[in-house]
Scaffold this active site. Sequence first.
Site, PDB file in Angstrom:
ATOM      1  N   GLU A 149       4.667  -2.646   6.932  1.00  0.00           N
ATOM      2  CA  GLU A 149       3.933  -3.562   7.806  1.00  0.00           C
ATOM      3  C   GLU A 149       4.698  -4.878   7.935  1.00  0.00           C
ATOM      4  O   GLU A 149       5.160  -5.425   6.946  1.00  0.00           O
ATOM      5  CB  GLU A 149       2.533  -3.811   7.201  1.00  0.00           C
ATOM      6  N   LYS A 205      11.900  -2.779   5.473  1.00  0.00           N
ATOM      7  CA  LYS A 205      10.933  -3.853   5.186  1.00  0.00           C
ATOM      8  C   LYS A 205      11.540  -4.904   4.256  1.00  0.00           C
ATOM      9  O   LYS A 205      11.436  -6.111   4.477  1.00  0.00           O
ATOM     10  CB  LYS A 205       9.669  -3.242   4.568  1.00  0.00           C
ATOM     11  N   ASN A 209      12.451  -8.995   5.113  1.00  0.00           N
ATOM     12  CA  ASN A 209      11.952 -10.160   4.367  1.00  0.00           C
ATOM     13  C   ASN A 209      13.073 -10.895   3.648  1.00  0.00           C
ATOM     14  O   ASN A 209      13.082 -12.126   3.574  1.00  0.00           O
ATOM     15  CB  ASN A 209      10.866  -9.726   3.378  1.00  0.00           C
ATOM     16  N   GLY A 254      12.052 -27.131   4.913  1.00  0.00           N
ATOM     17  CA  GLY A 254      10.747 -27.555   4.417  1.00  0.00           C
ATOM     18  C   GLY A 254      10.717 -27.616   2.913  1.00  0.00           C
ATOM     19  O   GLY A 254      11.692 -28.040   2.276  1.00  0.00           O
ATOM     20  N   CYS A 261       4.616 -12.330  -0.146  1.00  0.00           N
ATOM     21  CA  CYS A 261       5.653 -11.347   0.213  1.00  0.00           C
ATOM     22  C   CYS A 261       7.079 -11.792  -0.111  1.00  0.00           C
ATOM     23  O   CYS A 261       7.758 -11.138  -0.890  1.00  0.00           O
ATOM     24  CB  CYS A 261       5.536 -10.993   1.691  1.00  0.00           C
ATOM     25  N   LYS A 264       8.208 -12.061  -3.927  1.00  0.00           N
ATOM     26  CA  LYS A 264       8.222 -10.782  -4.661  1.00  0.00           C
ATOM     27  C   LYS A 264       9.185  -9.780  -4.024  1.00  0.00           C
ATOM     28  O   LYS A 264       9.809  -8.994  -4.713  1.00  0.00           O
ATOM     29  CB  LYS A 264       6.806 -10.206  -4.778  1.00  0.00           C
TER      30      LYS A 264
HETATM   31  N1  LIG Z   1       0.054 -10.160   3.158  1.00  0.00           N
HETATM   32  C1  LIG Z   1       0.972  -9.915   4.065  1.00  0.00           C
HETATM   33  O1  LIG Z   1       1.213 -10.725   4.960  1.00  0.00           O
HETATM   34  C2  LIG Z   1       1.758  -8.627   4.031  1.00  0.00           C
HETATM   35  C3  LIG Z   1       2.575  -8.307   5.133  1.00  0.00           C
HETATM   36  C4  LIG Z   1       3.282  -7.126   5.110  1.00  0.00           C
HETATM   37  C5  LIG Z   1       3.218  -6.291   3.999  1.00  0.00           C
HETATM   38  N2  LIG Z   1       2.441  -6.627   2.926  1.00  0.00           N
HETATM   39  C6  LIG Z   1       2.371  -5.699   1.800  1.00  0.00           C
HETATM   40  O2  LIG Z   1       1.154  -4.981   1.872  1.00  0.00           O
HETATM   41  C7  LIG Z   1       0.629  -4.733   0.562  1.00  0.00           C
HETATM   42  C8  LIG Z   1      -0.770  -5.312   0.445  1.00  0.00           C
HETATM   43  O3  LIG Z   1      -0.662  -6.726   0.601  1.00  0.00           O
HETATM   44  P1  LIG Z   1      -1.953  -7.633   0.783  1.00  0.00           P
HETATM   45  O4  LIG Z   1      -1.471  -9.015   1.021  1.00  0.00           O
HETATM   46  O5  LIG Z   1      -2.895  -7.013   1.748  1.00  0.00           O
HETATM   47  O6  LIG Z   1      -2.579  -7.528  -0.697  1.00  0.00           O
HETATM   48  P2  LIG Z   1      -4.011  -7.980  -1.197  1.00  0.00           P
HETATM   49  O7  LIG Z   1      -3.870  -8.290  -2.626  1.00  0.00           O
HETATM   50  O8  LIG Z   1      -4.582  -8.994  -0.259  1.00  0.00           O
HETATM   51  O9  LIG Z   1      -4.908  -6.673  -1.024  1.00  0.00           O
HETATM   52  C9  LIG Z   1      -4.800  -5.537  -1.823  1.00  0.00           C
HETATM   53  C10 LIG Z   1      -6.199  -4.903  -1.922  1.00  0.00           C
HETATM   54  O10 LIG Z   1      -6.093  -3.657  -2.580  1.00  0.00           O
HETATM   55  C11 LIG Z   1      -7.207  -3.494  -3.435  1.00  0.00           C
HETATM   56  N3  LIG Z   1      -6.890  -2.502  -4.474  1.00  0.00           N
HETATM   57  C12 LIG Z   1      -6.015  -2.627  -5.491  1.00  0.00           C
HETATM   58  N4  LIG Z   1      -5.988  -1.492  -6.223  1.00  0.00           N
HETATM   59  C13 LIG Z   1      -6.839  -0.625  -5.624  1.00  0.00           C
HETATM   60  C14 LIG Z   1      -7.251   0.704  -5.899  1.00  0.00           C
HETATM   61  N5  LIG Z   1      -6.739   1.385  -6.942  1.00  0.00           N
HETATM   62  N6  LIG Z   1      -8.162   1.271  -5.070  1.00  0.00           N
HETATM   63  C15 LIG Z   1      -8.662   0.584  -4.026  1.00  0.00           C
HETATM   64  N7  LIG Z   1      -8.325  -0.659  -3.724  1.00  0.00           N
HETATM   65  C16 LIG Z   1      -7.431  -1.277  -4.517  1.00  0.00           C
HETATM   66  C17 LIG Z   1      -7.454  -4.897  -3.949  1.00  0.00           C
HETATM   67  O11 LIG Z   1      -8.787  -5.045  -4.440  1.00  0.00           O
HETATM   68  C18 LIG Z   1      -7.204  -5.731  -2.699  1.00  0.00           C
HETATM   69  O12 LIG Z   1      -8.379  -5.913  -1.935  1.00  0.00           O
HETATM   70  C19 LIG Z   1       1.663  -5.314  -0.399  1.00  0.00           C
HETATM   71  O13 LIG Z   1       2.557  -4.317  -0.767  1.00  0.00           O
HETATM   72  C20 LIG Z   1       2.371  -6.353   0.442  1.00  0.00           C
HETATM   73  O14 LIG Z   1       3.676  -6.586   0.009  1.00  0.00           O
HETATM   74  C21 LIG Z   1       1.714  -7.779   2.935  1.00  0.00           C
END
Ligand SMILES: NC(=O)c1ccc[n+]([C@@H]2O[C@H](COP(=O)([O-])OP(=O)(O)OC[C@H]3O[C@@H](n4cnc5c(N)ncnc54)[C@H](O)[C@@H]3O)[C@@H](O)[C@H]2O)c1
Length: 439
Positions: A149, A205, A209, A254, A261, A264
């Site tokens: 994503e 991905k 980043n 900045g 993201c 990590k």
């Molecule tokens: N935040 C961003 O902008 C973004 C953009 C691209 C990719 N990503 C990637 O996407 C992934 C998720 O990121 P995020 O920011 O949404 O994380 P987040 O921490 O906001 O959300 C993760 C969710 O997963 C749930 N969860 C964890 N273990 C679980 C399980 N065993 N069963 C069910 N639910 C469970 C948590 O309760 C939480 O609500 C990561 O790998 C991140 O690197 C994030």
Amino acid sequence: MKLCVVGTGYVGLVAGTCFAESGNDVMCVDNVVAKVDALRQGVVPIYEPGLAELIRRNVAEGRLSFTTDLADAVVKSLVCFIAVGTPSGDDGAADLGAVMAVAREIARVMDGYRVIVTKSTVPVGTSERIRTEVRKVTKQPFDVVSNPEFMKEGAAIEDFMKPDRVVIGAADGRALDVMRELYDPFVRTGNPILIMDNASAEMTKYAANALLATRISFMNEIANLCERVRADVDHVRRGIGYDRRIGHHFLFPGVGYGGSCFPKDVQAVIHTAREHGMEFPLLNAVEDVNEAQKRRLVEKVVAEFGADLRGRRFAIWGLAFKPRTDDMREAPSLTVVEGLLARGAAVAVHDPEALNEARGLFGDRVAYHRVNYEALDGADALLIVTEWNEFRRPDFPRMKRLLRRPVIFDGRNLYEPDVMREHGFTYFPIGRHAVRSAA
Ligand SMILES: NC(=O)c1ccc[n+]([C@@H]2O[C@H](COP(=O)([O-])OP(=O)(O)OC[C@H]3O[C@@H](n4cnc5c(N)ncnc54)[C@H](O)[C@@H]3O)[C@@H](O)[C@H]2O)c1
């Protein structure tokens, strides 16, 4: 199409909602009961512009639902997205605990063909690991697809609905057809769906980043050099940005990058390289530069006020790691606030959306203000850490009246130094000429 999205964080909630918006039946799964309860009652646990309204509409129209029951969701879905967190472990490697646990659970309950999709950012080889694990648990047919994503928090709906590209890594035609059908509505304007093998999709991905983080650290170094040689980084930024080989994006210096993201993912690439016998000196430097840059603003405060800040009070505008989100994970504001507190200063903070987050992190060690101007009352200086739009055209005379001294440390270069001089401020931007009030 019937699908489930496991993990209702920033990515899962946005992806699930947008898939529902294009007509699919989507079950969003999370193992945090309070989160699912809140979502069922229409309370959206994160701030993302436009998301709450989209959720409301799709729930009302019966296409979107929330559950803690993963098994039920898997049984009812053809496609199962894994969108749980992949935080950094102690050694910098991505922690795949949650991803693998969800994959095993899907395998345990699936009762026919399933497309298992990793939406989480996962290291190269994870799809293969998932394949092996799932095969151990079930005899049912399945495919594992890598679908990283690229959305940006703060513009996540727009990014998901109109992606620059969709990357799909898969080894099998059947799964590809399913994924194409799912994503076709989002690429009507001609942006591509790029099909590749799983490993390349996973690497894409991290490469994206890592490159964006590199641009930021590069520009921060250029900005710091500009300060020494009395060049203006804003001219330099424009001067290089018009070069089509370079472009204008991600050239703003900045206070360093943050968020869930970039930090990590940069660490994960370094770790993956090491695992394969390769150092990645470039990315090690990107990280070091970023850590130093997060300290720059407080260094400037110390240069102006001295190392002992006891008896001083500072206002902070902006806590979220970037505007239009409430996310404070790895935010530079943490380094700034802790740096001031460690030197004995009192700190008053304002952020349009992140105050609740901040309360959980700072407790009663700082004062919180819903109105940006109130944070300025009696402060020795203002520090701008996040470039929220509402900070761009403030009431300067009012600010001057409220501040004990008219001093601004601007970590985001929101204002023109000449204008600040006219308003009578002492103004410290990043990589541009500082100005001093005559008073
Ligand atoms: N935040 C961003 O902008 C973004 C953009 C691209 C990719 N990503 C990637 O996407 C992934 C998720 O990121 P995020 O920011 O949404 O994380 P987040 O921490 O906001 O959300 C993760 C969710 O997963 C749930 N969860 C964890 N273990 C679980 C399980 N065993 N069963 C069910 N639910 C469970 C948590 O309760 C939480 O609500 C990561 O790998 C991140 O690197 C994030």
